[in-house]
Design an enzyme around this catalytic site. Structure first.
Site, PDB file in Angstrom:
ATOM      1  N   SER A 116       4.680 -99.442  59.036  1.00  0.00           N
ATOM      2  CA  SER A 116       5.425-100.696  59.155  1.00  0.00           C
ATOM      3  C   SER A 116       4.510-101.853  59.509  1.00  0.00           C
ATOM      4  O   SER A 116       3.517-101.678  60.238  1.00  0.00           O
ATOM      5  CB  SER A 116       6.459-100.529  60.270  1.00  0.00           C
ATOM      6  OG  SER A 116       7.048-101.766  60.571  1.00  0.00           O
ATOM      7  N   TYR A 140       8.598 -99.268  68.804  1.00  0.00           N
ATOM      8  CA  TYR A 140       8.724 -98.747  67.440  1.00  0.00           C
ATOM      9  C   TYR A 140       7.403 -98.917  66.670  1.00  0.00           C
ATOM     10  O   TYR A 140       6.876 -97.972  66.078  1.00  0.00           O
ATOM     11  CB  TYR A 140       9.873 -99.483  66.732  1.00  0.00           C
ATOM     12  CG  TYR A 140       9.843 -99.343  65.245  1.00  0.00           C
ATOM     13  CD1 TYR A 140      10.263 -98.182  64.640  1.00  0.00           C
ATOM     14  CD2 TYR A 140       9.371-100.388  64.441  1.00  0.00           C
ATOM     15  CE1 TYR A 140      10.211 -98.039  63.263  1.00  0.00           C
ATOM     16  CE2 TYR A 140       9.327-100.263  63.077  1.00  0.00           C
ATOM     17  CZ  TYR A 140       9.739 -99.086  62.491  1.00  0.00           C
ATOM     18  OH  TYR A 140       9.683 -98.950  61.132  1.00  0.00           O
ATOM     19  N   LYS A 144       4.562 -96.105  65.036  1.00  0.00           N
ATOM     20  CA  LYS A 144       4.042 -96.098  63.660  1.00  0.00           C
ATOM     21  C   LYS A 144       2.512 -96.122  63.650  1.00  0.00           C
ATOM     22  O   LYS A 144       1.867 -95.402  62.892  1.00  0.00           O
ATOM     23  CB  LYS A 144       4.599 -97.295  62.875  1.00  0.00           C
ATOM     24  CG  LYS A 144       6.100 -97.204  62.612  1.00  0.00           C
ATOM     25  CD  LYS A 144       6.401 -96.138  61.586  1.00  0.00           C
ATOM     26  CE  LYS A 144       7.874 -95.940  61.353  1.00  0.00           C
ATOM     27  NZ  LYS A 144       8.183 -94.893  60.374  1.00  0.00           N
TER      28      LYS A 144
HETATM   29  C1  WQD Z   1      14.982-110.931  59.876  1.00  0.00           C
HETATM   30  C2  WQD Z   1      15.201-112.383  60.252  1.00  0.00           C
HETATM   31  C3  WQD Z   1      15.825-112.655  62.551  1.00  0.00           C
HETATM   32  C4  WQD Z   1      19.607-110.446  62.128  1.00  0.00           C
HETATM   33  C5  WQD Z   1      12.751-105.623  61.664  1.00  0.00           C
HETATM   34  C6  WQD Z   1      11.893-104.758  62.516  1.00  0.00           C
HETATM   35  C7  WQD Z   1      10.632-104.429  61.787  1.00  0.00           C
HETATM   36  C8  WQD Z   1      10.909-103.873  60.391  1.00  0.00           C
HETATM   37  C9  WQD Z   1      11.896-104.671  59.637  1.00  0.00           C
HETATM   38  C10 WQD Z   1      10.860-101.516  60.038  1.00  0.00           C
HETATM   39  C11 WQD Z   1      14.628-112.746  61.617  1.00  0.00           C
HETATM   40  C12 WQD Z   1      16.965-113.055  61.635  1.00  0.00           C
HETATM   41  C13 WQD Z   1      18.404-111.077  61.875  1.00  0.00           C
HETATM   42  C14 WQD Z   1      20.719-111.257  62.507  1.00  0.00           C
HETATM   43  C15 WQD Z   1      19.336-113.218  62.310  1.00  0.00           C
HETATM   44  N1  WQD Z   1      11.452-102.571  60.441  1.00  0.00           N
HETATM   45  N2  WQD Z   1      18.264-112.428  61.963  1.00  0.00           N
HETATM   46  N3  WQD Z   1      20.545-112.611  62.561  1.00  0.00           N
HETATM   47  O1  WQD Z   1      13.117-108.494  62.903  1.00  0.00           O
HETATM   48  O2  WQD Z   1      11.894-109.238  60.819  1.00  0.00           O
HETATM   49  O3  WQD Z   1      12.071-106.831  61.346  1.00  0.00           O
HETATM   50  O4  WQD Z   1      13.025-104.937  60.442  1.00  0.00           O
HETATM   51  O5  WQD Z   1       9.702-101.303  59.890  1.00  0.00           O
HETATM   52  O6  WQD Z   1       9.940-103.539  62.552  1.00  0.00           O
HETATM   53  O7  WQD Z   1      11.580-105.452  63.706  1.00  0.00           O
HETATM   54  O8  WQD Z   1      14.070-108.001  60.578  1.00  0.00           O
HETATM   55  O9  WQD Z   1      16.256-108.172  59.478  1.00  0.00           O
HETATM   56  O10 WQD Z   1      16.152-107.963  62.012  1.00  0.00           O
HETATM   57  O11 WQD Z   1      15.410-110.077  60.929  1.00  0.00           O
HETATM   58  O12 WQD Z   1      19.240-114.440  62.397  1.00  0.00           O
HETATM   59  O13 WQD Z   1      21.841-110.749  62.784  1.00  0.00           O
HETATM   60  O14 WQD Z   1      16.611-112.598  60.363  1.00  0.00           O
HETATM   61  O15 WQD Z   1      15.743-113.486  63.663  1.00  0.00           O
HETATM   62  O16 WQD Z   1      14.184-114.075  61.527  1.00  0.00           O
HETATM   63  P1  WQD Z   1      12.769-108.238  61.499  1.00  0.00           P
HETATM   64  P2  WQD Z   1      15.551-108.490  60.760  1.00  0.00           P
END
Ligand code: WQD
Length: 323
Positions: A116, A140, A144
């Protein structure tokens, strides 16, 4: 090749299994169905329901003459890993050690591992290439990175060849609609938007509009799962041909904001998708964008289906089918 996909009933695993089948490989799946679903299995596949913490069962399942295994069986909620590190230690670290040891016992010398971008932590520069420092900000990401290091030792000590694929934000569904199972209790942006669109949730919470980005919302590199899946096939081919291990990013190299995705989802679904702006989520960087130059150079890999429209349309199709 004969391939075992561990975690092959899951969201990414099922797309990966599909791609190996489409490329002419023979595929079996090992999965405990905790987050995966039987709907994600294909008739051509053999299936063993089993847990990666059940070492004897895992070793038995690997005794069928596999050439390679693909490991996607992990807990993946970064936020949860900060409150339940014990769950992530057990499932991701112990579970993976079981997989590698069972593979070793069974003479399976090639492993493709779902790593990741969380292994990098807070970006020090953009786009993030593989030379970027690895200082995970959540437990997490630590698991990885630790697994990559264990694989590195098994490469040196036991001749196991591995590809660690550092995914950025996996998203989208098979463009041909062949993957039916939806994620259970998703926390990621696009499935949360879709659950709101179909009425499973009341509203989307937008985590902050005060970032230094074009519209103030977080920017991420969303990469289509079918692009990721092709990356697995190419990586296995590469480690087999070169008899060398590989650590490589898989990202689209495009930054999309929360509002880009929300607006596109409203347009494609025709649904209002109510959204409320709330404070930033702790630990969220403003922007994360990959360099996939190494994947391009070594694997000839490039994201093809990771444009905003395809990501959102294919996910909407999967959710609207299930309504
Ligand atoms: C994306 C954007 C949020 C949800 C995570 C893990 C990472 C990887 C991928 C596996 C951000 C915003 C999100 C919501 C929002 N996983 N958001 N409202 O945090 O980039 O990555 O998933 O390997 O390790 O941390 O992904 O989809 O949670 O967020 O505004 O309800 O959407 O702040 O900018 P993230 P995400």
């Amino acid at each position: 090749m004969k391939i075992l996909v561990v975690g092959g009933a899951g969201y990414i695993g099922s797309h990966v299994a599909r791609e190996f089948l489409d490329s002419g490989h023979q595929v079996d799946v090992y999965d405990n169905l905790s987050t995966g679903s039987r709907d994600n299995l294909f008739p051509e596949e053999g299936f063993t329901e089993g847990d990666i913490l059940d070492y004897p069962r895992l070793r038995d399942a690997m005794g069928l003459g596999y050439d390679a295994l693909i490991h996607l069986a992990a807990a993946k909620a970064a936020g949860e890993s900060m409150v339940k590190p014990e769950k992530y230690s057990l499932q991701n670290l112990n579970g993976t050690v079981n997989i590698i040891n069972a593979a070793l016992e069974r003479g399976i010398a090639r492993i493709v591992f779902s790593s990741s971008a969380a292994a990098y932590g807070e970006p020090k520069y953009l786009p993030i290439d593989e030379k970027h420092p690895t200082e995970p900000e959540n437990f997490y990401g630590f698991t990885k990175l630790e697994i990559e290091r264990i694989l590195g030792w098994y490469d040196r000590l036991k001749g196991i060849r591995y590809a660690a694929l550092r995914y950025f934000n996996a998203a989208g569904y098979d463009v041909r609609g062949r993957i039916a199972g939806l994620e259970k209790s998703p926390a990621n942006l696009i499935p949360v938007i879709m659950e709101t669109a179909v009425g499973m949730r009341q509203e989307l919470q937008v985590f902050g509009t005060d970032y230094q980005t074009k519209d103030g919302t977080g920017v991420r590199d969303y990469v289509h799962v079918s692009d990721l899946a092709r990356g697995h096939v190419a990586a296995l081919d590469w480690i087999s041909r070169n008899d060398k291990s590989l650590v490589v990013n898989l990202g689209s190299e495009e930054g999309l904001s929360v509002f880009d995705i929300l607006e596109c989802a409203r347009r494609i679904s025709g649904k209002p998708i109510p959204a409320k702006i709330v404070p930033r989520r702790p630990g969220d960087p403003a922007r994360l964008v990959a360099s996939s130059r190494l994947a391009r150079e070594l694997l000839g890999w490039e994201a093809r289906e990771s444009d905003l429209e395809t990501l959102v349309r294919t996910t909407w199709e999967a959710y609207s089918r299930k309504r």
